[in-house]
Design a protein around this motif. Structure first.
Motif, PDB file in Angstrom:
ATOM      1  N   SER A   1       0.832  -1.206   0.000  1.00  0.00           N
ATOM      2  CA  SER A   1       0.000   0.000   0.000  1.00  0.00           C
ATOM      3  C   SER A   1       0.861   1.248   0.000  1.00  0.00           C
ATOM      4  O   SER A   1       2.022   1.233   0.383  1.00  0.00           O
ATOM      5  CB  SER A   1      -0.954  -0.014   1.201  1.00  0.00           C
ATOM      6  OG  SER A   1      -0.451   0.728   2.273  1.00  0.00           O
ATOM      7  N   PHE A   2       0.283   2.340  -0.478  1.00  0.00           N
ATOM      8  CA  PHE A   2       0.981   3.630  -0.465  1.00  0.00           C
ATOM      9  C   PHE A   2      -0.027   4.725  -0.217  1.00  0.00           C
ATOM     10  O   PHE A   2      -1.239   4.514  -0.369  1.00  0.00           O
ATOM     11  CB  PHE A   2       1.736   3.872  -1.779  1.00  0.00           C
ATOM     12  CG  PHE A   2       0.855   4.028  -2.994  1.00  0.00           C
ATOM     13  CD1 PHE A   2       0.262   5.249  -3.303  1.00  0.00           C
ATOM     14  CD2 PHE A   2       0.601   2.941  -3.821  1.00  0.00           C
ATOM     15  CE1 PHE A   2      -0.565   5.384  -4.426  1.00  0.00           C
ATOM     16  CE2 PHE A   2      -0.214   3.074  -4.948  1.00  0.00           C
ATOM     17  CZ  PHE A   2      -0.804   4.292  -5.242  1.00  0.00           C
ATOM     18  N   GLY A   3       0.450   5.910   0.116  1.00  0.00           N
ATOM     19  CA  GLY A   3      -0.424   7.065   0.170  1.00  0.00           C
ATOM     20  C   GLY A   3      -0.512   7.766   1.503  1.00  0.00           C
ATOM     21  O   GLY A   3      -0.602   7.126   2.546  1.00  0.00           O
ATOM     22  N   GLU A   4      -0.488   9.094   1.429  1.00  0.00           N
ATOM     23  CA  GLU A   4      -0.764   9.941   2.579  1.00  0.00           C
ATOM     24  C   GLU A   4      -2.196  10.474   2.460  1.00  0.00           C
ATOM     25  O   GLU A   4      -2.715  10.594   1.344  1.00  0.00           O
ATOM     26  CB  GLU A   4       0.225  11.100   2.639  1.00  0.00           C
ATOM     27  CG  GLU A   4       1.578  10.727   3.201  1.00  0.00           C
ATOM     28  CD  GLU A   4       2.473  10.019   2.206  1.00  0.00           C
ATOM     29  OE1 GLU A   4       3.081   8.992   2.585  1.00  0.00           O
ATOM     30  OE2 GLU A   4       2.549  10.462   1.049  1.00  0.00           O
TER      31      GLU A   4
ATOM     32  N   ARG B   1       0.742   9.632   6.414  1.00  0.00           N
ATOM     33  CA  ARG B   1       0.750   8.183   6.209  1.00  0.00           C
ATOM     34  C   ARG B   1       0.071   7.450   7.359  1.00  0.00           C
ATOM     35  O   ARG B   1      -0.415   6.340   7.167  1.00  0.00           O
ATOM     36  CB  ARG B   1       2.199   7.712   6.084  1.00  0.00           C
ATOM     37  CG  ARG B   1       2.385   6.225   5.822  1.00  0.00           C
ATOM     38  CD  ARG B   1       1.924   5.841   4.444  1.00  0.00           C
ATOM     39  NE  ARG B   1       2.096   4.423   4.158  1.00  0.00           N
ATOM     40  CZ  ARG B   1       1.267   3.710   3.417  1.00  0.00           C
ATOM     41  NH1 ARG B   1       0.215   4.284   2.860  1.00  0.00           N
ATOM     42  NH2 ARG B   1       1.471   2.434   3.196  1.00  0.00           N
TER      43      ARG B   1
ATOM     44  N   GLU C   1      -5.545   5.398   5.017  1.00  0.00           N
ATOM     45  CA  GLU C   1      -4.723   4.351   4.394  1.00  0.00           C
ATOM     46  C   GLU C   1      -5.466   3.011   4.345  1.00  0.00           C
ATOM     47  O   GLU C   1      -5.192   2.170   3.485  1.00  0.00           O
ATOM     48  CB  GLU C   1      -3.402   4.230   5.175  1.00  0.00           C
ATOM     49  CG  GLU C   1      -2.587   3.004   4.929  1.00  0.00           C
ATOM     50  CD  GLU C   1      -2.926   1.906   5.922  1.00  0.00           C
ATOM     51  OE1 GLU C   1      -2.893   0.727   5.504  1.00  0.00           O
ATOM     52  OE2 GLU C   1      -3.253   2.214   7.084  1.00  0.00           O
TER      53      GLU C   1
ATOM     54  N   ARG D   1      -6.712  -1.376   2.052  1.00  0.00           N
ATOM     55  CA  ARG D   1      -6.911  -2.725   2.592  1.00  0.00           C
ATOM     56  C   ARG D   1      -8.306  -3.245   2.279  1.00  0.00           C
ATOM     57  O   ARG D   1      -8.496  -4.443   2.069  1.00  0.00           O
ATOM     58  CB  ARG D   1      -6.715  -2.705   4.105  1.00  0.00           C
ATOM     59  CG  ARG D   1      -5.411  -2.038   4.539  1.00  0.00           C
ATOM     60  CD  ARG D   1      -5.372  -1.978   6.036  1.00  0.00           C
ATOM     61  NE  ARG D   1      -4.217  -1.239   6.537  1.00  0.00           N
ATOM     62  CZ  ARG D   1      -3.567  -1.589   7.636  1.00  0.00           C
ATOM     63  NH1 ARG D   1      -3.968  -2.635   8.334  1.00  0.00           N
ATOM     64  NH2 ARG D   1      -2.542  -0.886   8.064  1.00  0.00           N
TER      65      ARG D   1
ATOM     66  N   PHE E   1       2.962  -1.742   7.707  1.00  0.00           N
ATOM     67  CA  PHE E   1       2.823  -3.169   7.974  1.00  0.00           C
ATOM     68  C   PHE E   1       4.008  -3.719   8.761  1.00  0.00           C
ATOM     69  O   PHE E   1       4.266  -4.925   8.744  1.00  0.00           O
ATOM     70  CB  PHE E   1       2.617  -3.938   6.667  1.00  0.00           C
ATOM     71  CG  PHE E   1       1.280  -3.687   6.023  1.00  0.00           C
ATOM     72  CD1 PHE E   1       0.117  -3.816   6.767  1.00  0.00           C
ATOM     73  CD2 PHE E   1       1.172  -3.326   4.697  1.00  0.00           C
ATOM     74  CE1 PHE E   1      -1.128  -3.585   6.187  1.00  0.00           C
ATOM     75  CE2 PHE E   1      -0.067  -3.093   4.104  1.00  0.00           C
ATOM     76  CZ  PHE E   1      -1.224  -3.226   4.852  1.00  0.00           C
TER      77      PHE E   1
ATOM     78  N   VAL F   1       5.436   0.975  -6.636  1.00  0.00           N
ATOM     79  CA  VAL F   1       5.603   1.502  -5.292  1.00  0.00           C
ATOM     80  C   VAL F   1       7.060   1.292  -4.901  1.00  0.00           C
ATOM     81  O   VAL F   1       7.563   0.174  -4.973  1.00  0.00           O
ATOM     82  CB  VAL F   1       4.693   0.770  -4.277  1.00  0.00           C
ATOM     83  CG1 VAL F   1       4.819   1.409  -2.906  1.00  0.00           C
ATOM     84  CG2 VAL F   1       3.243   0.759  -4.750  1.00  0.00           C
TER      85      VAL F   1
ATOM     86  N   LEU G   1       2.367   9.974  -6.607  1.00  0.00           N
ATOM     87  CA  LEU G   1       1.128   9.946  -5.833  1.00  0.00           C
ATOM     88  C   LEU G   1       1.349  10.070  -4.333  1.00  0.00           C
ATOM     89  O   LEU G   1       0.421  10.410  -3.597  1.00  0.00           O
ATOM     90  CB  LEU G   1       0.366   8.648  -6.133  1.00  0.00           C
ATOM     91  CG  LEU G   1       0.024   8.417  -7.615  1.00  0.00           C
ATOM     92  CD1 LEU G   1      -0.590   7.033  -7.799  1.00  0.00           C
ATOM     93  CD2 LEU G   1      -0.910   9.490  -8.127  1.00  0.00           C
ATOM     94  N   SER G   2       2.530   9.762  -3.863  1.00  0.00           N
ATOM     95  CA  SER G   2       2.747   9.756  -2.406  1.00  0.00           C
ATOM     96  C   SER G   2       4.222   9.690  -2.079  1.00  0.00           C
ATOM     97  O   SER G   2       5.057   9.473  -2.955  1.00  0.00           O
ATOM     98  CB  SER G   2       2.073   8.532  -1.778  1.00  0.00           C
ATOM     99  OG  SER G   2       2.729   7.342  -2.197  1.00  0.00           O
TER     100      SER G   2
ATOM    101  N   THR H   1       8.094   7.283   3.710  1.00  0.00           N
ATOM    102  CA  THR H   1       6.902   6.484   3.383  1.00  0.00           C
ATOM    103  C   THR H   1       6.987   6.067   1.920  1.00  0.00           C
ATOM    104  O   THR H   1       7.763   6.618   1.155  1.00  0.00           O
ATOM    105  CB  THR H   1       5.631   7.325   3.627  1.00  0.00           C
ATOM    106  OG1 THR H   1       5.685   8.488   2.803  1.00  0.00           O
ATOM    107  CG2 THR H   1       5.548   7.747   5.096  1.00  0.00           C
ATOM    108  N   PRO H   2       6.203   5.078   1.514  1.00  0.00           N
ATOM    109  CA  PRO H   2       6.359   4.552   0.157  1.00  0.00           C
ATOM    110  C   PRO H   2       5.962   5.560  -0.921  1.00  0.00           C
ATOM    111  O   PRO H   2       4.985   6.281  -0.776  1.00  0.00           O
ATOM    112  CB  PRO H   2       5.427   3.332   0.142  1.00  0.00           C
ATOM    113  CG  PRO H   2       4.483   3.539   1.263  1.00  0.00           C
ATOM    114  CD  PRO H   2       5.206   4.327   2.298  1.00  0.00           C
TER     115      PRO H   2
ATOM    116  N   GLY I   1       4.347   5.992  -4.229  1.00  0.00           N
ATOM    117  CA  GLY I   1       3.481   5.425  -5.261  1.00  0.00           C
ATOM    118  C   GLY I   1       3.562   6.290  -6.495  1.00  0.00           C
ATOM    119  O   GLY I   1       3.553   7.518  -6.390  1.00  0.00           O
TER     120      GLY I   1
END
Lengths: 346, 346, 346, 346
Positions: A12-15, A139, A144, A148, B216, D24, D66-67, D93-94, D96
């Motif tokens: 997963s990614f994204g703030e 994040r 987020e 999921r 995670f 990602v 994206l992030s 953080t990742p 994307g």
């Protein structure tokens, strides 16, 4: 560390206030039919603004599928994936997806740039990384979890074809387990500018005996790992859980008959492996840390400060948490199914 | 699925009544000094036969190091590792080790070959694998945890050099939290041919802010995963745990002052990352499933049967469980430390 | 970083002159019959001292199985694993094993404690870890490959039940591909106090179409990763390999007919996935770095030194390398088989 | 199996004619400054249409972040990431990202729906998954490598701050190593409706001694794994590579002096660990499988068919392959750097 699962995996990614959140679902078997409408419905159930107890923030949370699927018509012929496609078929390749952050109002968080909100990850992100995205949790935001829910809906749909179904519901709010009073307890907390904790119970039925891997891939271990990856979760117990600390073995051992187990103190798992009974576990959520009451804190320079959160927040994260619990349980169960394929009968 | 950890990793092997149990510890930084005497002492504390509440089975549990270490003398010069070496230095290569199963009496389990003991993994292993080592639990035996205690002692010794220390103790037995009564409660259960559950509380002090990885790889997630990999564990909560379900946000949020946090409802972890406060969690164990009272069950053919366990078993697995909880906590914390090395200041 | 594989995994440990080398094999399906005699025979083929071109060091290389298997009699009834057991059955639990280092003569290496042998890892281990086990290569010794031969034999035996067989043989020594001259070329090099390079060709037949995973689990990728994990390997090519750089597409594309492919320029792999044809690849080994001729080098303090290696070493590592190539190929193919189980037909 | 790396990891997704490809990037240390302009420039270099030897397909290949990043101004203050932002800072953080497939013409591939192109993955995808995205190679298309170029540019920029730089260039086309003739050789092949193979040489300078992990994380192993994950690669060798098969040890061993190594036959890697010298390796690409000449093949029903590829394809994939080789090398080296952080000096 933004990937979960062994064979079936979500990255997963994204703030919360960036362009989009999203993810990549890997390990989906090919040739499985997915209803994208059902995925969107699951997202809508998680979405804020729909019920008491959840944030009034309005997000369309419109899922965009970028790869890994093709549309499939009634005859099973694959074709172009369109925006309004319902039925799609998995290609065996990773499903990339995103959900744009349409209702982001980053300016609303300017004053949090320098101040640490108690109960939030502001302080720890700054200590770990030396900087952070201060806009609405970044994040560490609950937003987020939408990624999921997408992966969980894919997993649930595959599990259903095997007769496995998962339910998750609120079992307790603010110390009260009478469901009829849940809404009023939440409303009281909101009116007081406060928030309240709660617990979710999850039941998984139709699971055959044999899923879960000893020693470091126990089914309860994977479920617990999944649940504690959800923000705000502070407790997990399966079967009779902590009550077992007060029991004797003669009470706790589930007798076995030719027709099956006589009781289910163990919650459907023995030695890390499903025993064919219903899997039952309970997840405890803390109260939403964001409250309208003033809280003592410090700023980035270490000076005393005060913070009130006037934003759009759920007074009880357990309410929307139930949908996330269900999603993560589905991810774990599908992964356990796929991992188990190599256990025997080579 | 017999490997635990990300950078610091334990791979374990062994059935309770085979030749030996053991493991491979990977990811130990090079040049660290380990006291093998301390590792052996940790094994001795886990060993059955030493206290009320634990099994009278006698095992020397003598650790054999096969690789990854050299002896080191007072001047720091490395040399041959001998059987009585205390101080050793890590080479950066994997530490292979084993503990022979000296007191194995496989014959004592012949009658269990065909019968499933309630509360045990006999039934589920058979369903999963089509066969199992019936001798004393085989792979699902608590004996496997000795390998974790070895790895845990290595990890603890490294953490101590960073000022991190871990304690784990019984907080409750049979529903009673008065430590003075623990021995008598266990003795009562044993006399009745029964067993009893219990809980362990674990405290980790000296942890700097910043350990743990979103999303995670949250610290609580790794700790929960570690604890639920221990047989017999049915519950995990950190900080105020399930009590938070009954609290309001204004009670649960830990205020921050220039001198630190005013309370520790969150158990030292915020957003999956350590906040610098003491990390506190609680682990609930079920009663030992092996009891001397007769239990209704079935055999491999599905026929009704009865089983009594007259072997040498702990009436309360939580007692020796505390040592395993401590070991697994150390493994998680060292791993979190090593993973965090790449977080910033590249 | 001492673990190889995804589902079928080998974790190896051991220095060449420590107590033992060994490993843990994880992910073996349960209920598979293994001939331990065949495993020992594979070890014997890898063992030094048996042929020209290999080191005269004498090791019994006697395999000790510690866990994960039970003996199985003609009726298929499992029982105690004895020292002379041939047929054993997998339990689904990890197979721990070791091979004692009986013929270790660490004293023989005292003078290497301070000196870096050219072509060896002495220099780089010291730079990486700050110390090293100087006795005969320590962890970087070819002796470590014995653990791979054990795991490879397990894998080969399982693959045989699926009709997959693997062969590996010397295709070139010292630039000569006439097999009749291999022994004399090696003997010439040895007499000159020197060593010589060589290449191994490996063929895998009976592989069904469909093994291998796009994008980052391509079959050639896993095979190459396996081969380059073997010390001394400097090149890998599959199908027509580097020759394809000089070809045109019209020559290189394998035409397809209803009866199968008309040629096999691609080496049995298309897009990372087996196409049903024979898989063919070639592995290039450098000459044994240990030679009896004096070589210019430095010591740990950075001073000029000279080193001659008078020990017992193979003049051509490719000779024994063939057995290791075969073993690693088997590990990859079994792993690919197990990973592929979840690709479709969920 | 769509994730590459240990700590620094790329998860990629996307089919060539779906909505977008992307990925990602996980494990980026926080607080690092990235020039997004440089990332876009790397994408532009990989982009088709710019040179002889590459496909005339026109794609803007416009990167969308994206992030995981925020814009950073000259004073180092983070802020909103805009479409034209150049300098950005990593959040830990990742990241994307996606690249829309603007120039997709799926209809152009309709006739390939039922026909397997020789030299392509059409046949094997169908065998593995039971279905495939037939539009232009789908997941097996070289277009997927754009995601690697993005991650590789991030990695390169971090490595540059450590003094590590990577170059990759064509060393051979169609069997000819005279660079002045490369364009004409490619043009000849194109005119003939054919394609041609080639090789890429990659050099990594500034690498300190100590990167790479024994035994199953050797630097050459990670590099080879990275290179064989690129479609069309059939060979990899480092240092003197396959030439070493024809050498003697006395020629191949790199002598060491107080000033450094006297030669570099080993390609900068000893025992899987960098030795401080330049790392050199060579990658062999097959000719583009898509050619305008008719090729014998079969359709999905197994009937004889013929296929000509009239689309927009590079006559020599090695040309654009060089940029992908460089990107994958950067990903491996940054990962090796991060993994090595825990090797010593704990």
């Amino acid at each position: 560390m933004n990937t979960f699962g062994n064979i079936f995996r979500l990255t997963s990614f994204g703030e919360s206030h960036g362009k989009a959140i999203g993810g990549v679902i890997d390990g989906l078997p090919a040739g499985c039919v997915i209803s994208l409408r059902k995925v969107q419905e699951a997202l809508d159930r998680r979405r804020p603004g729909s019920r008491p107890g959840v944030s009034p923030r309005r997000e369309s949370d419109r899922l965009q599928i970028l790869s890994g699927l093709m549309a499939i018509d009634r005859e099973g012929v694959p074709g172009e994936l369109l925006d309004d496609t319902d039925l799609a078929v998995t290609l065996g390749t990773p499903v990339g997806f995103l959900i744009p952050n349409l209702d982001a109002r980053p300016g609303a968080y300017d004053r949090l740039r320098e101040t640490y909100r108690p109960g939030h990850a502001d302080f720890t992100y700054d200590r770990k990384y030396g900087l952070r995205d201060w806009r609405g949790g970044g994040r560490s935001s609950g937003r987020e979890t939408a990624a999921r829910v997408v992966a969980g809906s894919f997993a649930s749909q595959l599990l259903e074809t095997k007769g496995i179904s998962i339910s998750a519901s609120i079992s307790e709010i603010g110390g009260c387990s009478d469901a009829a009073r849940f809404d009023s307890i939440i409303e009281e907390a909101r009116t007081a500018g406060d928030s309240v904790g709660g617990a979710v119970i999850c039941r998984i039925s139709g699971v055959p005996a044999g899923l879960g891997e000893p020693v470091f891939g126990k089914l309860q271990q994977m479920l617990a790992s999944a649940m504690f990856s959800i923000g705000g979760v502070h407790g997990f117990e399966y079967g009779d859980g902590f009550s077992l600390c007060g029991m004797r073995g003669s009470q706790a051992d589930d007798r076995i008959t030719p027709e099956g187990f006589l009781s289910n103190h163990c919650g459907g798992i023995l030695g890390g492996i499903s025993n064919g009974d219903e899997i039952i576990f309970r997840v405890g959520f803390k109260p939403t840390p964001s409250i309208a009451l003033p809280l003592e804190t410090i700023d980035r320079q270490g000076n005393t400060a005060e913070v009130k959160t006037c934003g759009r927040h759920d007074p009880c994260i357990a309410v929307r948490g139930a949908e996330v619990v269900k999603a993560m349980a589905a991810i774990v169960m599908l992964d356990a199914w796929l991992v188990n394929l190599s256990a025997k009968d080579f």
